[in-house]
Design a protein around this motif. Structure first.
Motif, PDB file in Angstrom:
ATOM      1  N   PHE A  20       0.816  -1.210   0.000  1.00 28.25           N
ATOM      2  CA  PHE A  20       0.000   0.000   0.000  1.00 28.25           C
ATOM      3  C   PHE A  20       0.853   1.265   0.000  1.00 28.25           C
ATOM      4  O   PHE A  20       0.428   2.298  -0.537  1.00 28.25           O
ATOM      5  N   ALA A  21       2.057   1.188   0.531  1.00 33.48           N
ATOM      6  CA  ALA A  21       2.954   2.348   0.470  1.00 33.48           C
ATOM      7  C   ALA A  21       3.345   2.633  -0.979  1.00 33.48           C
ATOM      8  O   ALA A  21       3.462   3.803  -1.382  1.00 33.48           O
ATOM      9  N   THR A  22       3.539   1.574  -1.758  1.00 36.34           N
ATOM     10  CA  THR A  22       3.873   1.758  -3.171  1.00 36.34           C
ATOM     11  C   THR A  22       2.707   2.389  -3.927  1.00 36.34           C
ATOM     12  O   THR A  22       2.898   3.301  -4.740  1.00 36.34           O
ATOM     13  N   ILE A  23       1.493   1.914  -3.641  1.00 32.16           N
ATOM     14  CA  ILE A  23       0.319   2.500  -4.285  1.00 32.16           C
ATOM     15  C   ILE A  23       0.182   3.964  -3.901  1.00 32.16           C
ATOM     16  O   ILE A  23      -0.078   4.824  -4.758  1.00 32.16           O
ATOM     17  N   GLU A  24       0.370   4.284  -2.616  1.00 34.31           N
ATOM     18  CA  GLU A  24       0.223   5.670  -2.174  1.00 34.31           C
ATOM     19  C   GLU A  24       1.289   6.571  -2.795  1.00 34.31           C
ATOM     20  O   GLU A  24       1.021   7.727  -3.125  1.00 34.31           O
ATOM     21  N   ARG A  25       2.484   6.046  -2.964  1.00 36.21           N
ATOM     22  CA  ARG A  25       3.563   6.830  -3.564  1.00 36.21           C
ATOM     23  C   ARG A  25       3.237   7.199  -5.013  1.00 36.21           C
ATOM     24  O   ARG A  25       3.600   8.269  -5.496  1.00 36.21           O
ATOM     25  N   ARG A  26       2.504   6.332  -5.708  1.00 40.50           N
ATOM     26  CA  ARG A  26       2.163   6.579  -7.110  1.00 40.50           C
ATOM     27  C   ARG A  26       0.734   7.082  -7.296  1.00 40.50           C
ATOM     28  O   ARG A  26       0.345   7.415  -8.423  1.00 40.50           O
ATOM     29  N   ARG A  27      -0.065   7.104  -6.232  1.00 39.08           N
ATOM     30  CA  ARG A  27      -1.493   7.373  -6.368  1.00 39.08           C
ATOM     31  C   ARG A  27      -1.778   8.684  -7.096  1.00 39.08           C
ATOM     32  O   ARG A  27      -2.613   8.749  -7.994  1.00 39.08           O
ATOM     33  N   LYS A  28      -1.106   9.758  -6.713  1.00 37.03           N
ATOM     34  CA  LYS A  28      -1.400  11.064  -7.289  1.00 37.03           C
ATOM     35  C   LYS A  28      -1.220  11.049  -8.808  1.00 37.03           C
ATOM     36  O   LYS A  28      -2.108  11.499  -9.558  1.00 37.03           O
ATOM     37  N   ASP A  29      -0.088  10.524  -9.272  1.00 40.69           N
ATOM     38  CA  ASP A  29       0.181  10.495 -10.716  1.00 40.69           C
ATOM     39  C   ASP A  29      -0.747   9.525 -11.437  1.00 40.69           C
ATOM     40  O   ASP A  29      -1.286   9.836 -12.515  1.00 40.69           O
ATOM     41  N   TRP A  30      -0.930   8.343 -10.862  1.00 41.30           N
ATOM     42  CA  TRP A  30      -1.802   7.360 -11.503  1.00 41.30           C
ATOM     43  C   TRP A  30      -3.245   7.854 -11.575  1.00 41.30           C
ATOM     44  O   TRP A  30      -3.915   7.678 -12.584  1.00 41.30           O
ATOM     45  N   PHE A  85      -8.619  -5.496   2.699  1.00 38.55           N
ATOM     46  CA  PHE A  85      -7.661  -6.189   1.845  1.00 38.55           C
ATOM     47  C   PHE A  85      -7.652  -7.680   2.139  1.00 38.55           C
ATOM     48  O   PHE A  85      -7.392  -8.106   3.283  1.00 38.55           O
ATOM     49  N   ALA A  86      -7.941  -8.503   1.117  1.00 37.59           N
ATOM     50  CA  ALA A  86      -7.923  -9.963   1.241  1.00 37.59           C
ATOM     51  C   ALA A  86      -7.164 -10.517   0.038  1.00 37.59           C
ATOM     52  O   ALA A  86      -7.770 -10.916  -0.961  1.00 37.59           O
ATOM     53  N   PRO A  87      -5.837 -10.512   0.092  1.00 40.82           N
ATOM     54  CA  PRO A  87      -5.039 -10.875  -1.093  1.00 40.82           C
ATOM     55  C   PRO A  87      -5.327 -12.266  -1.632  1.00 40.82           C
ATOM     56  O   PRO A  87      -5.218 -12.491  -2.840  1.00 40.82           O
ATOM     57  N   ALA A  88      -5.700 -13.212  -0.785  1.00 38.69           N
ATOM     58  CA  ALA A  88      -5.949 -14.574  -1.257  1.00 38.69           C
ATOM     59  C   ALA A  88      -7.137 -14.634  -2.209  1.00 38.69           C
ATOM     60  O   ALA A  88      -7.231 -15.533  -3.052  1.00 38.69           O
ATOM     61  N   LYS A  89      -8.050 -13.683  -2.075  1.00 41.51           N
ATOM     62  CA  LYS A  89      -9.244 -13.673  -2.921  1.00 41.51           C
ATOM     63  C   LYS A  89      -9.062 -12.849  -4.197  1.00 41.51           C
ATOM     64  O   LYS A  89      -9.938 -12.837  -5.061  1.00 41.51           O
ATOM     65  N   LEU A  90      -7.969 -12.145  -4.290  1.00 40.60           N
ATOM     66  CA  LEU A  90      -7.745 -11.266  -5.439  1.00 40.60           C
ATOM     67  C   LEU A  90      -7.197 -12.052  -6.634  1.00 40.60           C
ATOM     68  O   LEU A  90      -6.422 -13.000  -6.467  1.00 40.60           O
ATOM     69  N   LYS A  91      -7.602 -11.631  -7.820  1.00 42.52           N
ATOM     70  CA  LYS A  91      -6.997 -12.120  -9.053  1.00 42.52           C
ATOM     71  C   LYS A  91      -6.049 -11.038  -9.549  1.00 42.52           C
ATOM     72  O   LYS A  91      -6.478  -9.903  -9.806  1.00 42.52           O
ATOM     73  N   ILE A  92      -4.780 -11.385  -9.659  1.00 40.56           N
ATOM     74  CA  ILE A  92      -3.774 -10.390 -10.029  1.00 40.56           C
ATOM     75  C   ILE A  92      -4.128  -9.720 -11.352  1.00 40.56           C
ATOM     76  O   ILE A  92      -3.937  -8.510 -11.514  1.00 40.56           O
ATOM     77  N   ARG A  93      -4.692 -10.466 -12.277  1.00 40.26           N
ATOM     78  CA  ARG A  93      -5.003  -9.904 -13.589  1.00 40.26           C
ATOM     79  C   ARG A  93      -6.088  -8.829 -13.525  1.00 40.26           C
ATOM     80  O   ARG A  93      -6.256  -8.074 -14.477  1.00 40.26           O
ATOM     81  N   GLU A  94      -6.827  -8.772 -12.414  1.00 34.98           N
ATOM     82  CA  GLU A  94      -7.883  -7.776 -12.289  1.00 34.98           C
ATOM     83  C   GLU A  94      -7.409  -6.495 -11.622  1.00 34.98           C
ATOM     84  O   GLU A  94      -8.144  -5.505 -11.599  1.00 34.98           O
ATOM     85  N   ILE A  95      -6.191  -6.486 -11.096  1.00 38.32           N
ATOM     86  CA  ILE A  95      -5.694  -5.260 -10.455  1.00 38.32           C
ATOM     87  C   ILE A  95      -4.343  -4.793 -11.007  1.00 38.32           C
ATOM     88  O   ILE A  95      -3.943  -3.655 -10.757  1.00 38.32           O
ATOM     89  N   ILE A  96      -3.645  -5.649 -11.723  1.00 35.68           N
ATOM     90  CA  ILE A  96      -2.415  -5.237 -12.404  1.00 35.68           C
ATOM     91  C   ILE A  96      -2.614  -5.541 -13.882  1.00 35.68           C
ATOM     92  O   ILE A  96      -2.779  -6.701 -14.261  1.00 35.68           O
ATOM     93  N   PRO A  97      -2.653  -4.512 -14.726  1.00 33.98           N
ATOM     94  CA  PRO A  97      -3.022  -4.711 -16.132  1.00 33.98           C
ATOM     95  C   PRO A  97      -2.153  -5.759 -16.813  1.00 33.98           C
ATOM     96  O   PRO A  97      -0.923  -5.709 -16.749  1.00 33.98           O
ATOM     97  N   LYS A  98      -2.800  -6.711 -17.454  1.00 37.92           N
ATOM     98  CA  LYS A  98      -2.058  -7.678 -18.256  1.00 37.92           C
ATOM     99  C   LYS A  98      -1.755  -7.060 -19.611  1.00 37.92           C
ATOM    100  O   LYS A  98      -2.389  -6.090 -20.033  1.00 37.92           O
ATOM    101  N   GLU A  99      -0.783  -7.625 -20.296  1.00 42.07           N
ATOM    102  CA  GLU A  99      -0.371  -7.153 -21.623  1.00 42.07           C
ATOM    103  C   GLU A  99      -0.214  -5.641 -21.637  1.00 42.07           C
ATOM    104  O   GLU A  99      -0.755  -4.940 -22.495  1.00 42.07           O
TER     105      GLU A  99
END
Length: 741
Positions: A393-403, A483-497
């Motif tokens: 979450f620190a990484t997301i917050e560091r990039r949140r403004k620009d993203w 936050f429940a990482p075990a239930k997350l699908k990586i492809r739905e939160i980090i863009p594929k391709e």
């Protein structure tokens, strides 16, 4: 003259031949020769054939040396690449197309400017009417030279910038002329092997000669790729002389046909080439495999996307010209084994031999991906899980403004795109579906097809960018509380391709490729130690450090990489150069050129009140960027070994006593060219600016107050698409090295 390693010039034979009494020719015939160097033509034109006593190139000698004119130093401003060079010649405008193939970082959409096959395949159903480069130029409002003539006043053959759709009748006629002839001749050729390479060229020549008899046709061009093809594979003078003699004969046929026409005294014949060749019959070009480097553990373990297959001549799959992307999977991936087609992490354009453009996946995408994989493990200790969650979450917050800013802008652009699509759909529905012969001659059928092509392209872009935006929105919507990482699908939160955003200098110097050998390490306060937990690569140091063991050619260095160049935001440079330069006057694009840690330079540009461009070269060393974005570098004196090697070059056209003083000043691009054109890198200095700077274009500007709000948003969208194809790094090879394997 030869195009050397970083000679970004087009050594062009520009030949205009018509009687001196004609002040303004009414017809223009251009023969476009791909990759034809002036020095080769000049040498053979002056050489006598011992049997005939005439020039080895008798038609070129007769037409241009005896009756016409020529330019011995003719340059285009950019890289020695076909698509950008023809773009400059065909438009007379600064570069907007900067490679033979370009990739969109968000969607991996490829723009292959050299591939004719999709035009012919899609043209059957009316889904394509122009080459990709023409489509890009049209979207930017940049007309071609041929556009100065009406549709029925021009005849264009194959070229990278052909407009007007494929002519299937031409292919049919070419094959008929190949096979419908004397049976004995056909059988004799069959026994030796049928030659199809010239079927299209021969038919195009026949058609051009036929069109010369039509007084309405005032612009004709003939594209001849023959020399470029042979020179890429053969550096011997015999092969090059043979193909140039064939080209000379074609020029002679065109000239003879012009002379037979009633409009001979009103016709200008021009032969022009887009770039020269770095060819020497005593040296063979050595290849270095950047794909293999990037796929290795030392190079980051990347799954690498290219447009052309490695070792193409030996690849069965390589015969399929409709594959838009080719992924070279690596077994050495640090964290993405088996996911090469879903999560490629590098894109490489090596088409162009002595240069390559590299896109690397946003390093923070890598970081988040690795952290999320760790959080989905069942065996993490509680304190490690807590630290990794905090780092995620620190990484997301560091990039949140620009993203979030980019996401808001992209969503706004997609909204305007939806409106434009509906308007385009109605426009397409209103188009007639049948056309008379007169309407076809006027190009109205092609104009209607372009309406559909634009609609089809926008629909594809809408789908691709919407997926990227939705996935990024999912990422930014994550909350620590739920936050429940075990239930997350990586492809739905980090863009594929997707490569995501461009990397900063800091990211490229500290690029995260995987977990460190000792795994996740905690600080004394229980937080994750980023420095010790992740394996990082400095790509500038890596690429400059590449060397080969078996240096088998005398005089050829064992280090393939000469220069690395990229853009740096002006705001980061200003604090460090303002004591030396009135920095507020410089353009937004500052180009950093590196030949090693202690041999670097900044290329600065500015425009005066009249829009005239001036450039300045600023020697520096050891440029670094910290995690907060702050730059550090040292200003140094002029010395030997700096990028482009100007200071020590004996052919620098500046008095030795004033050499450093002259080089330390602002000069126009023409003044730089006059001083540098005979040096080893010739117009490389001007060419680097042309290649890497963002050149203003009216269709990309939102400053016009007369524009509607939607029009401004669509222009922002067009600018985004052009900026997304810009690579992280431009890599240039040393002399007689290449990356095209």
């Amino acid at each position: 003259m030869k195009r050397r390693t970083f000679l970004l010039a087009a050594f062009v034979l520009l030949l205009a031949a018509y009687p001196a009494a004609v002040a303004q020719p009414k017809r223009l015939v251009i023969i476009k020769c791909d990759g034809l160097p002036y020095d080769t033509v000049d040498r053979l034109a002056r050489q006598r054939d011992p049997q005939s006593g005439k020039s080895v190139l008798p038609w070129i000698d007769h037409i241009f040396y005896q009756r016409g004119t020529r330019l011995s130093n003719f340059y285009v401003r950019g890289m020695s690449l076909s698509a950008p060079s023809w773009s400059l010649l065909d438009t007379g405008q600064h570069l907007q197309i900067k490679a033979n193939v370009e990739f969109d970082r968000y969607t991996l959409r490829s723009y292959d400017y050299l591939n004719f096959f999709p035009l012919y395949i899609s043209g059957i159903v009316g889904a394509r009417v122009d080459m990709p480069a023409v489509e890009i130029l049209d979207s930017l409002g940049l007309p071609l030279l041929a556009d100065a003539y009406a549709h029925d006043e021009r005849y264009m053959t194959f070229s990278l910038f052909v407009r007007g759709g494929p002519r299937y009748a031409m292919l049919q006629s070419g094959l008929q002329n190949k096979f419908l002839r004397n049976p004995k001749e056909l059988f004799d050729e069959w026994t030796m092997g049928l030659e199809f390479r010239n079927v299209v060229t021969d038919q195009l020549l026949r058609e051009l000669i036929q069109k010369l008899g039509n007084p309405k046709v005032r612009y004709l061009d003939l594209f001849m790729p023959d020399f470029d093809h042979i020179a890429h594979h053969n550096n011997d003078k015999q092969s090059q002389t043979y193909v140039l003699k064939q080209m000379d004969a074609v020029i002679g046929q065109v000239w003879t046909s012009i002379q037979k026409s009633p409009w001979a005294n009103e016709t200008a014949l021009v032969v022009v080439s887009d770039h020269g060749f770095n060819t020497d019959d005593k040296v063979y070009s050595q290849g270095y495999n950047l794909v293999k480097l990037l796929g290795s553990r030392a190079g980051g373990g990347h799954h690498v996307i290219t447009k052309r297959r490695l070792m193409l001549d030996y690849s069965i799959k390589g015969v399929n010209p409709l594959v838009p992307l080719i992924t070279t999977t690596t077994p050495d991936s640090y964290y993405l084994k088996g996911e090469s087609t879903v999560y490629p992490t590098a894109m490489l354009d090596f088409d162009g031999n002595e240069r390559a453009s590299v896109h690397l996946r946003d390093a923070d995408f890598n970081l988040l991906h690795i952290l999320l994989q760790q959080l989905q493990r069942n065996d993490l200790r509680p304190e490690i899980r807590s630290a990794v969650t905090g780092a995620f979450f620190a990484t997301i917050e560091r990039r949140r403004k620009d993203w979030q800013r980019d996401l808001d802008e992209l969503n706004k652009e997609l909204g305007a795109l939806n409106v434009a699509i509906e308007q385009q759909r109605k426009l397409w529905q209103a188009q007639p579906k049948k056309f008379t012969k007169e309407q076809q001659d006027a190009g109205l059928d092609d104009a209607a097809k372009r309406v559909f092509v634009q609609l089809d392209r926008w629909l594809a872009e809408q789908r691709e960018y919407t997926y990227y935006a939705q996935t990024m929105n999912n990422l930014l919507s994550l909350s620590n509380e739920l936050f429940a990482p075990a239930k997350l699908k990586i492809r739905e939160i980090i863009p594929k391709e997707s490569m995501g955003d461009h990397n900063t200098i800091h990211q490229l110097q500290n690029y995260v490729v995987g977990l460190a050998p000792n795994g996740l390490v905690l600080n004394s306060d229980g937080s994750l130690d980023f420095e010790k937990s992740f394996l990082r690569i400095d790509y500038f140091a890596l690429l400059h450090g590449v060397s080969v063991r078996n240096n088998v050619q005398r005089g050829i260095t064992n280090r393939p990489v000469d220069l690395i160049a990229t853009r740096v935001p002006r705001e980061l440079v200003l604090p460090l150069i303002s004591p030396l330069i009135n920095a507020r006057d410089i353009d937004p694009d500052v180009i950093w050129i590196s030949a090693g840690a202690d041999r670097q330079a900044l290329l600065l540009s500015r425009k005066d009140a009249n829009g005239r461009l001036s450039l300045r070269y600023l020697p520096i060393s050891n440029l670094r960027q910290d995690a907060d974005g702050k730059l550090q570098f040292k200003l140094i004196d002029w010395q030997a070994g700096l990028p482009l090697q100007m200071f020590e070059d004996p052919k620098l056209a500046v008095p030795d006593a004033n050499r450093a003083s002259w080089l330390n000043q602002w000069h126009t691009d023409v003044e730089w060219l006059e001083a540098l054109h005979q040096t080893k890198y010739s117009n490389g200095f001007v060419g680097l600016h042309e290649e890497l700077a963002r050149h203003p274009n009216e269709r990309l500007s939102t400053d016009d107050p007369a524009l509607s709000a939607e029009a401004k948003v669509m222009r922002s969208y067009a600018r985004r698409k052009r900026e997304l194809v810009e690579p992280d790094l431009l890599i240039v090879a040393h002399d007689h090295w290449n990356f095209d394997v």
